[in-house]
Structures are given as structure tokens and as C-alpha cells.
Design an enzyme around this catalytic site. Sequence first.
Site, PDB file in Angstrom:
ATOM      1  N   SER A 194       0.842  -1.203   0.000  1.00  0.00           N
ATOM      2  CA  SER A 194       0.000   0.000   0.000  1.00  0.00           C
ATOM      3  C   SER A 194       0.872   1.246   0.000  1.00  0.00           C
ATOM      4  O   SER A 194       2.004   1.238   0.509  1.00  0.00           O
ATOM      5  CB  SER A 194      -0.898   0.017   1.238  1.00  0.00           C
ATOM      6  OG  SER A 194      -1.549   1.264   1.390  1.00  0.00           O
ATOM      7  N   TYR A 207      -2.350  -0.265  10.351  1.00  0.00           N
ATOM      8  CA  TYR A 207      -2.451  -0.790   8.986  1.00  0.00           C
ATOM      9  C   TYR A 207      -1.213  -0.430   8.168  1.00  0.00           C
ATOM     10  O   TYR A 207      -0.625  -1.286   7.491  1.00  0.00           O
ATOM     11  CB  TYR A 207      -3.706  -0.213   8.335  1.00  0.00           C
ATOM     12  CG  TYR A 207      -3.897  -0.559   6.879  1.00  0.00           C
ATOM     13  CD1 TYR A 207      -4.453  -1.770   6.486  1.00  0.00           C
ATOM     14  CD2 TYR A 207      -3.549   0.349   5.875  1.00  0.00           C
ATOM     15  CE1 TYR A 207      -4.643  -2.086   5.148  1.00  0.00           C
ATOM     16  CE2 TYR A 207      -3.740   0.055   4.533  1.00  0.00           C
ATOM     17  CZ  TYR A 207      -4.289  -1.163   4.176  1.00  0.00           C
ATOM     18  OH  TYR A 207      -4.479  -1.461   2.847  1.00  0.00           O
TER      19      TYR A 207
END
Length: 301
Positions: A194, A207
Site C-alpha cells: 500500500s 495498517y
Amino acid sequence: MSKRDNAADRSPDPRRNDRGTQDGPPAQSQAWPGQTSEMRPRPDHGESSYRGAGRLEGRVALITGGDSGIGRAIAIAFAREGCDVAIAYLEEDDDAECTAAWVHDADREALCLRVDLATVEGCRKAVHETVARFGRIDLLVNNAAYQCEQPDFLALTVDQVERTFRTNILATLFVSQAALEQMGEGGVILNTGSVTGLRGNVGLIDYAATKGAIHNFTKSLAEAVAERGIRVNCVAPGPVWTPLIPATLEEEHVARFGAATLWERPAQPAEIAPSYVFLASEEGRYYTGEILAPTGKSTTR
């Protein structure tokens, strides 16, 4: 009626609004884990646009989180490239069956595996059932993920942090471990990272930390298995319009999701899947230990 999404229910091009200009999604929310059918606009997974060219003919792939979002787009693209596909998912039966129907539509075999990848047993089961059904595993896509927006770092709980780490990085490690016991020369492992792992994110600290770990894991594992002729790479997308977004972000955040990219909108899953096809195919055979980042802007600023 087919279990596939009805194309008439989707916008002709969900990347653009009625004025034909680039736009983001409207404010909306869903209960976790989110359903594709309730998203506005409906995501584009390449159902009408992706054209295969036999790049993955005769291969077998396991895609975790393959029921929706990026995972569904990868499954459709892989199937149209000639690949049989196993889809591991947590509980979204309708989404998983819809993805499987699109795989069947490409005249390839699909296997839906409802497993909890937060456990080592679930990770091993996903691989073993894939091999039991298809006799082999050539491609692994570690795509399953969990996030929960929490702008106050001091409010992060042990339960949330453990769930995020177990689902994102520990599952990636243990599914890869099980797959490598079965995978031969020419095998490929692809991890979903990501932009948060590259740049950080104040509202998704746990995250982002797992995604940074996935990036590092990719580089380390690539060196560890190179002598076996196995490649390991990572795709690190920017904002992508998937069920995870309305299911985990505040409505106001959803309404501005992707606005900071140069295109002023999130990517559609169909715009990310070709990166996985390239890295999985012979065309990407010189790539290993790399992080391909389709983020919609420069990753250096």
C-alpha cells in the site's frame, strides 16, 4: 440469473461522473466487511474491459481476499489469461460466488475457500485445498487485508492491532510458507502492499505498519527463494474503490477518498489488476523483490 454482477447495474464508466469529468465517490457507509452490490458507484473490476492474451495459460493461482475489490479484478484478469483460480475469503459468500462466476465465464475453474486467515490453520488450509483441487499451485497473491480508521493513536486497542497484524502480515507470511512447500521453479508470490506502507498514514497507523512490513517481507523473501527459481514481488496501490473503503472509513472521508491523487479520484480495481498480471507472467520474469506502486501520484512526495 447468473451469479455475476448485472452489468446494467453498474455505471458505464465508474471512473467518471455524469458530466464526464473525473470525480470521487459520494459519502456512504456500510457495515464491515462491506458488499460490492451496495457500493455507489459500483466498482469496475474489468468485467467488460479486460482482454486476456494467454499470459498465464495452464497455471493455478490462489488469491486471498479474492472475493471483491482488487482480488476480484485479479481473479477476472488471471482467468482471462488462462489461469484456474482459488479464491480465499472470510465470510462474503455472495461476493465470492460472483467472482467465481466470472472465472467460470472465462472457461476456467474456480474454487471458493471460506477460511480465517488470521489463524495458521486457515492459512495452511487455503493452500492445501487449492492443491487438493487443482494438483498444484503456481501463483500466490496475498491480498486479504483488514483496516480500521483510528485518528487517535492513543485510542488504538490491543484487539485492533492484533487483528490488523494477524490478517495482513502474519497471514501473508504463513500462506507464503505453506505455498512454498508446494511451489516449484517458475512459481510467483505477489503481495499487496500500500501507499500507506511507503508514506505512512496518521489515521491508519497499525495498517500502515503492516503494509511497510509486507514491503520488507517481499524483499527478504525474494532473496531467500531466488535459488529455487521463484519470484516474489509486491504491488503497492494508492486509493482504490473497494468495499473496504465504505466499510472502514467515515462517510466524510469516503467522499474525499482519492482526491489527493493527480487524477483527483480513487483507482478502480480494474486499473490495478494489470500490474499483477505483468508480475505473474513471463513478461515480468526479470522482476523480483520489487514494489510496483500504482498510486496515482509520485511516491516521493
